[in-house]
Write a protein that holds these residues in place. Structure first.
Motif, short mmCIF file in Angstrom:
data_model
loop_
_atom_site.label_atom_id
_atom_site.label_comp_id
_atom_site.label_asym_id
_atom_site.label_seq_id
_atom_site.Cartn_x
_atom_site.Cartn_y
_atom_site.Cartn_z
N ASP A 91 39.01 39.39 46.26
CA ASP A 91 39.57 40.56 46.34
C ASP A 91 41.19 40.46 45.99
OD1 ASP A 91 37.24 41.66 47.49
OD2 ASP A 91 38.18 42.38 49.37
N THR A 94 40.86 41.35 42.36
CA THR A 94 40.47 42.64 41.99
C THR A 94 41.43 43.91 42.54
OG1 THR A 94 38.82 42.77 43.72
CG2 THR A 94 37.83 42.15 41.57
N SER A 95 42.19 43.38 43.56
CA SER A 95 42.97 44.26 44.38
C SER A 95 44.20 43.68 44.35
CB SER A 95 42.31 44.60 45.81
OG SER A 95 40.95 44.85 45.78
N HIS A 109 44.97 43.22 40.97
CA HIS A 109 44.62 44.66 40.74
C HIS A 109 43.85 44.93 39.49
CE1 HIS A 109 44.55 48.72 42.34
NE2 HIS A 109 45.30 49.08 41.30
N TYR A 111 41.05 46.23 39.36
CA TYR A 111 40.43 47.61 39.49
C TYR A 111 41.21 48.83 38.50
CZ TYR A 111 37.67 46.42 43.56
OH TYR A 111 36.62 45.66 44.52
N PRO A 114 39.52 48.81 34.30
CA PRO A 114 38.09 48.66 34.75
C PRO A 114 37.22 47.57 33.86
CG PRO A 114 38.45 50.87 34.61
CD PRO A 114 39.90 50.17 34.21
N ASP A 117 38.07 44.08 35.11
CA ASP A 117 37.39 43.97 36.39
C ASP A 117 35.96 43.75 35.88
OD1 ASP A 117 37.06 43.94 39.34
OD2 ASP A 117 35.72 45.70 38.83
N GLU A 121 33.60 40.42 36.78
CA GLU A 121 32.59 40.59 37.83
C GLU A 121 31.31 39.99 37.11
OE1 GLU A 121 32.20 42.09 40.75
OE2 GLU A 121 34.22 42.93 41.19
N GLN A 157 27.76 47.18 38.90
CA GLN A 157 28.82 46.76 38.64
C GLN A 157 29.66 48.04 37.55
OE1 GLN A 157 30.74 44.88 40.59
NE2 GLN A 157 32.79 45.97 39.25
N TRP A 160 30.08 51.27 38.97
CA TRP A 160 31.12 51.16 39.97
C TRP A 160 32.66 51.30 38.95
CZ3 TRP A 160 33.50 51.21 44.46
CH2 TRP A 160 34.86 50.62 44.71
N ASN A 161 32.43 50.65 37.96
CA ASN A 161 33.62 50.69 37.02
C ASN A 161 34.11 51.74 36.23
OD1 ASN A 161 33.12 47.14 36.81
ND2 ASN A 161 35.02 47.91 37.66
#
Length: 167
Positions: A91, A94-95, A109, A111, A114, A117, A121, A157, A160-161
């Motif tokens: 995390d 990604t965050s 971060h 996210y 995209p 990320d 992933e 994924q 999501w992205n």
């Protein structure tokens, strides 16, 4: 990063075979589950600490102790605890999360980007599934299903992205 967390759990199965897959998946997303349960039942929550280093360490120790009590093996307990800690490590890629309550915010971060990320992933999924597929106790038909799992995970994924609209 749910798909990445699940991929890490799948990869960890190679070394933690005696643990049920559900146990590995649970340990890999425990901080998120703790977050959700804590918001539904405040007495179960640890507030904003689920995704901090101290909160993750407490959760990792708790999961390790429970694993040791249920499965009677220190190595499995250590592995389950490390899966909880892997959640926070992932995390932070990604965050942006606090290291501790009111502490400095850290993280890449991804996210916010995209494609970056998704590539992280996808790489995590590829590594995790490769490790899972090489587990010596898997039967050949199960190994064939790994490609299907990869497609499903990468598709989820991507949704999501990039969303259903592709952008």
């Amino acid at each position: 990063m749910y798909m990445g967390h699940y991929a890490i759990a799948l990869g960890a199965r190679r070394w933690l075979r005696p643990l049920p897959m559900a146990w590995l998946l649970f340990a890999s997303i425990e901080p998120d589950l703790h977050d959700v349960l804590g918001s539904m039942i405040p007495g179960l929550g640890i507030g904003p600490d689920t995704h901090t280093l101290p909160g993750a360490c407490v959760a990792a120790i708790a999961i390790a102790v429970i694993t040791a009590l249920v499965f009677h093996r220190a190595g499995l307990a250590l592995g389950a605890g490390l899966l909880v800690l892997s959640h926070i490590a992932a995390d932070y890629l990604t965050s942006r999360l606090p290291l501790w309550r009111h502490g400095p915010m850290v993280g890449l971060h991804l996210y916010a980007t995209p494609w970056a990320d998704f590539l992280l992933e996808a790489g995590t999924i590829a590594i995790g599934l490769t490790m899972y597929a090489s587990s010596p106790d898997l039967r050949r038909p199960v190994r064939g299903g790994v490609a299907v799992i990869a497609v499903v995970m990468l598709t989820l994924q991507a949704i999501w992205n990039f969303g259903l609209g592709g952008g």
